[in-house]
Scaffold this motif. Structure first.
Motif, PDB file in Angstrom:
ATOM      1  N   PHE A 166       0.847  -1.184   0.000  1.00 19.90           N
ATOM      2  CA  PHE A 166       0.000   0.000   0.000  1.00 19.90           C
ATOM      3  C   PHE A 166       0.887   1.240   0.000  1.00 19.90           C
ATOM      4  O   PHE A 166       1.966   1.233   0.595  1.00 19.90           O
TER       5      PHE A 166
ATOM      6  N   GLU B 163      -2.528   6.345   0.991  1.00 20.14           N
ATOM      7  CA  GLU B 163      -3.853   5.777   0.739  1.00 20.14           C
ATOM      8  C   GLU B 163      -4.750   6.000   1.947  1.00 20.14           C
ATOM      9  O   GLU B 163      -4.291   6.068   3.090  1.00 20.14           O
ATOM     10  N   SER B 164      -6.043   6.061   1.693  1.00 16.28           N
ATOM     11  CA  SER B 164      -7.003   6.247   2.774  1.00 16.28           C
ATOM     12  C   SER B 164      -7.200   4.937   3.537  1.00 16.28           C
ATOM     13  O   SER B 164      -6.915   3.842   3.022  1.00 16.28           O
TER      14      SER B 164
ATOM     15  N   GLU C 286     -10.033   3.619   4.321  1.00 16.32           N
ATOM     16  CA  GLU C 286     -11.088   2.855   3.648  1.00 16.32           C
ATOM     17  C   GLU C 286     -10.533   2.082   2.459  1.00 16.32           C
ATOM     18  O   GLU C 286     -10.913   0.929   2.221  1.00 16.32           O
ATOM     19  N   SER C 287      -9.601   2.692   1.727  1.00 16.22           N
ATOM     20  CA  SER C 287      -9.005   2.019   0.573  1.00 16.22           C
ATOM     21  C   SER C 287      -8.209   0.791   1.004  1.00 16.22           C
ATOM     22  O   SER C 287      -8.288  -0.270   0.357  1.00 16.22           O
ATOM     23  N   ILE C 288      -7.473   0.911   2.097  1.00 15.35           N
ATOM     24  CA  ILE C 288      -6.684  -0.219   2.590  1.00 15.35           C
ATOM     25  C   ILE C 288      -7.590  -1.346   3.067  1.00 15.35           C
ATOM     26  O   ILE C 288      -7.369  -2.522   2.753  1.00 15.35           O
TER      27      ILE C 288
ATOM     28  N   LYS D 139     -10.674  -1.995   2.175  1.00 13.30           N
ATOM     29  CA  LYS D 139     -11.378  -2.615   1.053  1.00 13.30           C
ATOM     30  C   LYS D 139     -10.461  -3.560   0.277  1.00 13.30           C
ATOM     31  O   LYS D 139     -10.890  -4.604  -0.211  1.00 13.30           O
ATOM     32  N   THR D 140      -9.186  -3.191   0.161  1.00 10.27           N
ATOM     33  CA  THR D 140      -8.217  -4.074  -0.500  1.00 10.27           C
ATOM     34  C   THR D 140      -8.024  -5.356   0.304  1.00 10.27           C
ATOM     35  O   THR D 140      -7.935  -6.458  -0.261  1.00 10.27           O
TER      36      THR D 140
END
Length: 298
Positions: free
Chosen positions: A267, A271-272, A274-276, A278-279
């Motif tokens: 990552f 990155e936000s 939420e992005s982490i 969700k990944t």
């Protein structure tokens, strides 16, 4: 004694007025003990304090400053470290990105976010000694006559000239050192170990145990210097701890099946959250809910 710091705090102003009057160190106030005590007193984490600690912040700053002043005055730490020049610099990185810190001897340091480095304005004496709280990558200028010492919690890391990274966050249960080039000696009051390239040492803060392992790709351990966070079969608990530090949140795991899970991936540190999350959901099925600063994993 003068202290320079990117963000001047009340504690810094108080400490800045202290003058050292110690003729030399005694066994009771040795450099080893003084380093540990001083680092313990001045460690702060601006992103993980609760409401009560915020309300008592001014009192704690005054108390910490008074304690540091007393320790410095009574011990011979600065006398041993800086000889005739007691000036040193406190570099704190809360910028969100990696910062480069050049030292007066030519050593280059990459200081990770939420990390602190203490070093002299100029090195004098036989040793070059610095403090680390957090994570940093060291490219040490070779000087056989003046070994380089990194103080990280209870550990002392001694080098001549080499490249290595140390993670010594006060919030983590262990201190990690990874060697890329050269050799380093890692020690505490009871034990010492000599490290070779592509080796990683993990020191358990609670038990005092040291574990030395071989790495297939040691270079991956310094990807954070490029603002990339690498996960390599990393336990979820370790990931949650890092996310709490990065985003100033509290992660609560409600699903027991997640406790033993590990994750692999990369990552970018910008990155936000939420992005982490969700990944991570791609490889492991879980749900999460955000309530203020609490992240609940279900």
């Amino acid at each position: 004694m003068r202290i320079e710091k990117e963000k001047t705090s009340e504690m810094d102003k108080l400490i800045a007025g202290i003058e050292l009057h110690s003729p030399g160190p005694s066994k009771e106030h040795s450099a080893e003990k003084s380093f540990s005590r001083l680092m313990t007193r001045i460690q702060t984490d601006n992103n993980s304090i609760d409401i009560f600690r915020r309300r008592s912040n001014q009192y704690r700053i005054w108390l910490a400053a008074a304690t540091v002043a007393l320790l410095i005055a009574m011990s011979g730490w600065l006398y041993m470290m800086l000889d005739t020049d007691p000036s040193f610099i406190i570099k704190t990185n809360n910028s969100g990105i990696v910062q480069t810190v050049p030292l007066p001897d030519g050593t280059m340091i990459q200081l990770n976010n939420h990390s602190k480095l203490i070093y002299p304005e100029r090195f004098s004496g036989d040793l070059r000694e610095v403090f680390l709280e957090g994570e940093a990558y060291f490219d040490v200028k070779h000087n056989k006559k003046h070994p380089f010492i990194v103080r990280a919690g209870e550990l002392k890391i001694r080098v001549l000239g080499t490249k290595f990274t140390v993670n010594a966050s006060s919030q983590a249960p262990q201190i990690t050192a990874t060697l890329l080039e050269g050799s380093i000696e890692v020690s505490n009051e009871k034990k010492q170990m000599l490290m070779k390239p592509s080796q990683q040492l993990k020191y358990d803060v609670n038990s005092g145990n040291m574990l030395l392992t071989e790495l297939n790709n040691a270079g991956r351990e310094i990807r954070w210097t490029q603002n990339i966070w690498v996960l390599s079969d990393t336990p979820l608990l370790d990931i949650c701890q890092r996310l709490e530090q990065l985003f100033n949140v509290k992660i609560i795991i409600m699903n027991d099946e997640l406790i033993g899970k590990s994750f692999t991936g990369e990552f970018y540190t910008n990155e936000s959250l939420e992005s982490i999350l969700k990944t991570m959901q791609i490889s492991t099925s879980f749900k999460y809910e955000r309530k203020g600063k609490n992240i609940i994993l279900k």
